[in-house]
Design a protein around this motif. Structure first.
Motif, mmCIF file in Angstrom:
data_model
loop_
_atom_site.group_PDB
_atom_site.id
_atom_site.type_symbol
_atom_site.label_atom_id
_atom_site.label_comp_id
_atom_site.label_asym_id
_atom_site.label_seq_id
_atom_site.Cartn_x
_atom_site.Cartn_y
_atom_site.Cartn_z
ATOM 1 N N ALA A 1 0.859 -1.190 0.000
ATOM 2 C CA ALA A 1 0.000 0.000 0.000
ATOM 3 C C ALA A 1 0.887 1.230 0.000
ATOM 4 O O ALA A 1 2.045 1.186 0.415
ATOM 5 C CB ALA A 1 -0.902 0.023 1.234
ATOM 6 N N GLY B 1 0.495 5.691 0.698
ATOM 7 C CA GLY B 1 -0.390 6.723 1.209
ATOM 8 C C GLY B 1 -0.110 7.055 2.649
ATOM 9 O O GLY B 1 0.780 6.488 3.288
ATOM 10 N N GLY C 1 -5.307 8.660 6.466
ATOM 11 C CA GLY C 1 -5.900 9.095 5.191
ATOM 12 C C GLY C 1 -6.213 7.847 4.379
ATOM 13 O O GLY C 1 -7.148 7.107 4.674
ATOM 14 N N GLU C 2 -5.346 7.567 3.393
ATOM 15 C CA GLU C 2 -5.546 6.404 2.520
ATOM 16 C C GLU C 2 -5.289 5.072 3.224
ATOM 17 O O GLU C 2 -5.766 4.030 2.779
ATOM 18 C CB GLU C 2 -4.622 6.477 1.292
#
Length: 155
Positions: A52, A54, A58-59
């Motif tokens: 992942a 980000g 948040g993300e």
């Protein structure tokens, strides 16, 4: 822990150390000086890719980021193992963790518990360490977390 017991504990936990992550710039994954090994900051690579990207809060969710801190720590342990052998680790001295943080996110210590809890599982009392959990604006390649270790090794 006694000689060979870290490897045995990893096996007991069903944990296999990954291969050493290739550096993304001009540095070594780990270096020994005296009785200490310092790792470079390790990202949560899984088979050469980030699972992942980000900012945490948040993300990327905090629980997900905690797992990524665990993965980054496994990568740091792999770097230690490649340099000196995991069974030579006498104790974990310091963990420094960086969390790419969305505005207002301030639970960096909870994210870094992913690293600390793993080290406690693997090393027992020798895994209890000093720690810094730092929120940052950005990390390399957009990673949500980065972890570095300092470990003491037996002579």
């Amino acid at each position: 822990m006694s000689a060979g017991s870290v490897s045995a504990r990893l096996a007991e936990l069903g944990i296999e150390l990954p291969g050493v992550a290739a550096p993304v710039a001009a540095y070594l994954p780990a270096i020994r000086t005296g009785s200490h090994v310092y790792t470079a900051g390790q990202l949560p690579f899984v088979e050469g890719a980030l699972p992942a990207t980000g900012k945490v809060g948040g993300e990327v969710g905090p629980d997900e980021a905690k797992q990524y801190a665990r993965t980054a720590t496994l990568n740091a342990l792999a770097a230690v193992h490649d340099l000196v052998g995991i069974d030579s680790v006498a104790r974990v001295v310091k963990v420094t963790g960086f969390v790419a943080s969305a505005e207002g996110f301030n639970a960096q210590p909870a994210v870094l518990n992913g690293a600390s809890e793993l080290l406690g599982e693997v090393f027992g009392d020798a895994g209890v360490h000093a720690r810094s959990a730092v929120g940052v604006a950005e990390l390399p390649l957009g990673a949500p977390v980065e972890v570095e270790l300092i470990v003491e090794v037996a002579s």
